[in-house]
Design an enzyme around this catalytic site. Structure first.
Site, PDB file in Angstrom:
ATOM      1  CB  ALA A 281       5.207 -33.714  38.688  1.00 27.41           C
ATOM      2  N   GLY A 282       5.795 -36.104  36.425  1.00 25.00           N
ATOM      3  CA  GLY A 282       6.867 -36.628  35.574  1.00 25.00           C
ATOM      4  C   GLY A 282       6.587 -36.411  34.097  1.00 25.00           C
ATOM      5  N   PRO A 283       7.615 -36.140  33.301  1.00 27.53           N
ATOM      6  CG  PRO A 283       8.816 -35.907  31.293  1.00 27.53           C
ATOM      7  CD  PRO A 283       7.421 -36.137  31.824  1.00 27.53           C
ATOM      8  N   GLY A 284       8.586 -33.693  34.209  1.00 28.66           N
ATOM      9  CA  GLY A 284       8.939 -32.451  34.883  1.00 28.66           C
ATOM     10  C   GLY A 284       8.922 -31.183  34.069  1.00 28.66           C
ATOM     11  N   GLY A 285       8.630 -31.254  32.776  1.00 27.40           N
ATOM     12  CA  GLY A 285       8.652 -30.041  31.960  1.00 27.40           C
ATOM     13  C   GLY A 285       7.620 -29.011  32.385  1.00 27.40           C
ATOM     14  CG  ASP A 334      -1.841 -43.708  42.875  1.00 31.29           C
ATOM     15  OD1 ASP A 334      -2.315 -42.815  42.143  1.00 31.29           O
ATOM     16  OD2 ASP A 334      -2.148 -44.909  42.752  1.00 31.29           O
ATOM     17  CG  ASP A 351       0.367 -33.543  31.436  1.00 31.41           C
ATOM     18  OD1 ASP A 351      -0.430 -33.814  30.521  1.00 31.41           O
ATOM     19  OD2 ASP A 351       1.605 -33.566  31.294  1.00 31.41           O
ATOM     20  CB  CYS A 404      -0.289 -35.353  25.016  1.00 31.04           C
ATOM     21  SG  CYS A 404       0.262 -36.921  25.711  1.00 31.04           S
TER      22      CYS A 404
END
Length: 469
Positions: A281-285, A334, A351, A404
């Site tokens: 999930a980081g950084p959360g966008g 993790d 992601d 990405c």
């Protein structure tokens, strides 16, 4: 341009002595942070600008100088190699940083030659020594003898050679090779050129919390929640300041949209709208957008993040959604071994950590930081995360796997490996969920690949997999 004489306090402590141009010193400090601390320039720049208390004009100069130097480092190193009587590896690192800054001013900015050279020499003298300053002066005078086009023609004269994209478009050779495999030789140069254009700022209105109409800017062509900011700071937008909207590339918005649009049968769902999980999930966008979408469905999103500092960023991004029902909380764990009950999730987003070679326009330093050896370790991590996500799904549930990066080992290679090793997973057509996005066929049938030169987004790869009974 601001200039201060005497001593100037640097962000990490210590002072520079003698006259130094402060905006150029700020850019120098950004390059140092990237080189020494593995920092990301776009995250370091605001702190450095604030430290030196730069006004808007000087802040813009520092941003262009630091970002442009990082982006075009490959080209400038080829030029400098032709002007230096030793390998660049033998040049002191901080002197080389200054030479790159000076070269960017000479070849790509509207800075007078004498100003570019003299301020760089002052910078070397203030942060190094008098001998290094004389060396810098001699080298930059050689650089100034030709413009950028003439230098490229000198150091990479054959546009059909393998070296030409590396020099003319400033990408390491191994990155050029991987991107050629992914996009094809006919579009390679267009992709590399797009990597060198700084992206516009894109905002996202989180559904149920903000509307696209209240955000300043032009609507994005594909995401129904995005706008391209036409000017000013995102922080000055009320919805952003209040956490109801955020800064997010349109490609990332489409990843979340694909997961939300996928059909999931109601039978066996845990709760009215189901359980959604963001496994990295980081950084959360993406988590913030997914949680807003989940809240509208009566579902809830659980965010999983391994790194505690990134988990705190997720908490900050989702702070406005606490108590709405769409946000179930954050688990610091993790994603390969999450403390969650298998077979209970309706939708999972992976992601995955990746080389980031699809986001080089916003993080130009990644092209110099990554190495070919990074691929194997990342691919093994990506395979494990995707397998873990499938284990979390109930029968009929879906996982969106996204990177990405367009590198085939990280995209089609990871998905193919899963399909070859599991009989309970099928690959579905994610493109059918995003019909508004043209010319985005991925390397596997049914997958989607976005490109900066085609879509104006990061080069996001997206695949949709469903767990069968």
């Amino acid at each position: 341009m601001a200039e201060r004489a005497g001593s100037t306090l640097r962000p990490g402590g210590g002072r520079v002595r003698g006259p130094v141009d402060v905006p150029r010193l700020a850019a120098f400090e950004v390059l140092k942070a990237v080189r020494v601390d593995d920092a990301y320039a776009n995250l370091v720049l605001p702190a450095v600008i604030a430290h030196f208390n730069l006004e808007a004009r000087d802040a813009a100069f520092t941003t262009e100088l630091a970002s442009g130097t990082l982006r075009w480092r490959g080209t400038y190193d080829a030029v400098l190699s032709a002007c230096v009587d030793r390998p660049l590896s033998k040049v002191e690192a901080k002197v080389l940083d200054a030479l790159r800054l000076g070269t960017h001013q000479l070849l790509a900015m509207r800075v007078p030659t004498h100003a570019a050279i003299s301020t760089t020499v002052d910078l070397v003298r203030a942060t190094g020594n008098q001998g290094a300053a004389g060396f810098a002066n001699a080298v930059l005078r050689k650089v100034a003898a030709h413009d950028l086009d003439a230098w490229v023609a000198r150091v990479a004269p054959d546009p059909t050679s393998l070296r030409y994209p590396e020099v003319a478009l400033s990408h390491p050779a191994w990155v050029v090779d991987e991107l050629r495999k992914a996009v094809g030789p006919d579009q390679l140069l267009a992709l590399l050129a797009a990597d060198n254009v700084a992206p516009e700022v894109t905002l996202v209105a989180r559904p149920g919390r903000a509307t696209r109409e209240e955000l300043p800017g032009e609507p994005t062509p594909y995401s129904p929640y995005g706008v391209t900011l036409t000017g000013g700071s995102p922080a000055a937008v009320p919805a952003v300041a209040e956490g109801r909207a955020g800064v997010q590339d349109e490609g990332s918005q489409l990843v979340a949209l694909a997961l939300a649009r996928a059909e999931v049968p109601a039978e066996g769902s845990d709760g009215d709208g189901g359980r959604w999980v963001d496994l990295c999930a980081g950084p959360g966008g993406k988590a913030a957008l997914l949680a807003a979408l989940a809240a509208e469905r009566g579902a809830s999103l659980l965010a999983v993040e391994r790194a505690p500092h990134r988990a705190r960023l997720v908490a900050r991004s989702l702070a406005d959604l606490r108590g709405t029902g769409g946000f179930a909380g954050i688990v610091v764990a993790d994603g390969r071994r999450p403390p969650l009950t298998p077979g209970t999730a309706d939708r999972v987003l992976v992601d995955a950590p990746c080389t980031g070679l699809g986001a080089l326009r916003r993080r130009p330093e990644s092209r110099w930081r990554r190495r070919p050896d990074d691929l194997l370790e990342l691919v093994l991590l990506q395979r494990a995360l995707l397998a873990s996500a499938v284990d979390l799904l109930r029968p009929g549930g879906v996982v969106v796997y996204a990177t990405c990066s367009p590198v085939l080992a990280e995209t089609s290679g990871v998905v193919t490996s899963l399909l070859e090793n599991r009989s309970d997973v099928v690959l579905e057509d994610v493109g059918a969920l995003l019909p508004e996005v043209p010319d985005a066929a991925g390397p596997l049938p049914g997958t989607l690949q976005l490109w900066p030169h085609r879509h104006g987004t990061d080069a996001m790869f997206v695949a949709l997999l469903r767990r069968s009974p």
